[in-house]
Design an enzyme around this catalytic site. Structure first.
Site, short mmCIF file in Angstrom:
data_model
loop_
_atom_site.label_atom_id
_atom_site.label_comp_id
_atom_site.label_asym_id
_atom_site.label_seq_id
_atom_site.Cartn_x
_atom_site.Cartn_y
_atom_site.Cartn_z
N HIS A 189 1.55 11.83 0.21
CA HIS A 189 1.00 12.95 0.55
C HIS A 189 0.07 13.60 -0.39
O HIS A 189 0.37 13.76 -1.64
CB HIS A 189 1.93 13.96 0.91
CG HIS A 189 1.48 15.36 1.11
ND1 HIS A 189 0.69 15.66 2.04
CD2 HIS A 189 2.22 16.37 0.65
CE1 HIS A 189 0.48 17.01 1.99
NE2 HIS A 189 1.52 17.38 1.06
N HIS B 146 0.53 -1.27 0.03
CA HIS B 146 0.09 0.00 -0.07
C HIS B 146 0.92 1.00 -0.08
O HIS B 146 1.96 1.22 0.69
CB HIS B 146 -0.97 -0.03 1.24
CG HIS B 146 -1.68 -1.14 1.46
ND1 HIS B 146 -2.70 -1.69 0.52
CD2 HIS B 146 -1.63 -2.55 2.41
CE1 HIS B 146 -3.32 -2.55 0.99
NE2 HIS B 146 -2.61 -3.28 1.94
#
Length: 509
Positions: free
Chosen positions: A408, A404
């Protein structure tokens, strides 16, 4: 303009492609950053060297029969000095290992703040309030409208109460109120979900770039929850959107020193006092991207918390480009010609971000990538350095290292380019895109909303590895790597709990 259509629960949003792409990571990388990663491995070479020795001994012992053990015992009786020396060496080695090994750091749980619905801001309301304010000229208003349409943000992001007033009423009191709502809102949920007594917290790290009042934000938390007098508190300011990873790194280091305790990290940004009311276009972009949000994270070095923890911290890699003047100035808080304060984003921002990312992942690679990927990468690098060939550098497949990705949510262009350069799938960047769409750029806390999205989708399984990567002023690129201790299920406190069925939305470029 963006157009929206409904097909069951999916929403289509038309977004134009970015004008300033992230530099292609197939450009050359610097050998020094590779050395940093391998330096980490060499620091632990003594531990790794014992593994084959232990394996060989175990194999030999398994092949011994009763007669062999009897003969060995007789021989040892006549070599008492050797036996004592070996025993002493083993005890000394075990003692040194136990004293110097890093203590595991567990993420027990975390909480993301979800503002009340009355703070939601739609595009037309945003533009209407900006026009009513009277401080923006026509060019600035049109610029903001275009940025909004291309931003990747949706119609349900949040602005603080002071900016919903007509006219906007930013003040120190309003900024404090926003900070309290975000920090205490996240912490209340965290303490409720973990059943932790706030007085058990030994370390507190708070990061907020642009709002640093006196008393500090960490002191506000100590006062609110009546934390103990010997708590170690830290307040990080001015470190940008990557400060959340820095705060985790600081908490990790403190947990190596202080035994059997909890650390709380609070990551947030304050919008109220940092809204720009001028007409300089490079300073108007943050108005269109940044929104209210925050997260609180509970870390522990207690072995008893392993069974209930969600994740174990594996690595933190921090890259700082501040020695370069262009990098240092690309995100800069200043006054415009009219004396109005805002944060200016340079046209060089994407190029600087690309360089910082390249340095960061080159250091991170040796720590996380399979040996096959490391050999391919290192061989092509050496070939280019020594043989001066035209062979393109091999960009490692980070999908082999991570399950995963929490990139940001700083803007659509950054997500697009990281997807392309790291050769990620749409599902890999889905948490970042949906976080940007639903909550906007919440600065350092965005990586936690993205992790919460993955959990809400039921995708986090035991043993999965997560890569959190964030960019910040300075200029910095920081990474944190976590491993799921167990399969993580979504809870009612998840900020996506009541709306996850609506996502992902379909974004058309």
């Amino acid at each position: 303009m963006s157009t929206t259509s409904h097909h069951h629960s999916a929403t289509a949003v038309e977004i134009r492609p970015p004008s300033l792409p992230l530099p292609n990571l197939l450009n050359s990388v610097k050998l020094k950053y590779v050395k940093l990663g391998y330096h980490y491995l060499m620091k632990h070479i003594l531990t790794f060297s014992f593994l084959p020795i232990i394996t060989i001994i175990a194999v030999h012992v398994s092949q011994l029969n009763v007669d062999d053990i009897s003969k060995l015992y007789i021989q040892l009786q006549y070599n008492l000095i050797l036996v004592m020396s070996l025993s002493g060496a083993i005890v000394l080695g075990l003692t040194a290992y136990l004293m110097t090994r890093p203590r595991p750091v567990y993420l027990v749980d975390y909480s993301c703040y979800r503002p009340p619905d009355n703070l939601k801001v739609q595009f037309d309301i945003f533009m209407e309030r900006s026009k009513v304010h009277g401080g923006f000229n026509d060019s600035a208003l049109e610029f903001q409208r275009k940025i909004l349409e291309r931003s990747g943000l949706g119609e349900e992001t949040y602005l603080p109460a002071a900016l919903h007033c007509i006219p906007p009423a930013p003040s120190m009191a309003a900024a404090r109120e926003e900070a309290e709502q975000v920090m205490f809102g996240a912490l209340d949920k965290l303490f409720e979900s973990t059943n932790i007594n706030p007085k058990d917290i030994g370390i507190l790290v708070v990061n907020c770039s642009l709002f640093n009042p006196t008393p500090s934000l960490s002191s506000m938390i100590v006062n609110k929850y009546k934390l103990r007098g010997n708590i170690k508190t830290f307040n990080l300011g001015g470190m940008g959107c990557s400060a959340g990873v820095i705060a985790v790194d600081l908490a990790k280091d403190m947990l190596q020193v202080h035994r059997n305790t909890y650390a709380v990290v609070v990551s947030m940004e304050n919008i109220t006092q940092n809204w720009y009311f001028g007409n300089k276009k490079s300073m108007l972009i943050p108005n269109c991207l940044f929104r209210v949000g925050g997260a609180a994270v509970l870390l522990s070095n207690k072995s008893c918390d392993k069974s209930r923890a969600k994740y174990k911290l594996l690595h933190v890699v921090r890259t700082h480009q501040g020695s370069n003047d262009t990098a240092f100035n690309c995100v800069y808080q200043e006054q415009d010609d009219d004396g109005k304060i805002g944060v200016s984003l340079s046209k060089d921002l994407m190029a600087i971000a690309g360089g910082a990312l390249k340095a960061n992942i080159t250091t991170l690679g040796p720590l996380v990538l399979p040996i096959s990927e490391q050999l391919l990468f290192f061989a092509t690098l050496i070939a280019r350095k020594i043989m001066n060939t035209n062979v393109k550098p091999y960009i490692p497949n980070f999908k082999l290292a991570f399950d995963h990705f929490c990139i940001h949510a700083g803007g659509r262009a950054v997500i697009d380019e990281l997807e392309k350069n790291l050769q990620l799938s749409e599902e890999h960047v889905e948490p970042s895109r949906m976080t940007l769409y639903r909550f906007g750029n919440t600065s350092s806390s965005s990586i936690w909303y993205e992790l919460a999205y993955t959990e809400a989708k039921g995708r986090m399984k035991k043993g999965n590895r997560v890569w959190q990567i964030a960019f910040g002023s300075g200029f910095k690129c920081n990474s944190a790597v976590w491993e799921a201790v167990r399969s993580v299920k979504s809870t009612d406190s998840n900020p996506w709990a009541d709306c996850i069925h609506k996502f992902p939305v379909e974004i058309k470029v």
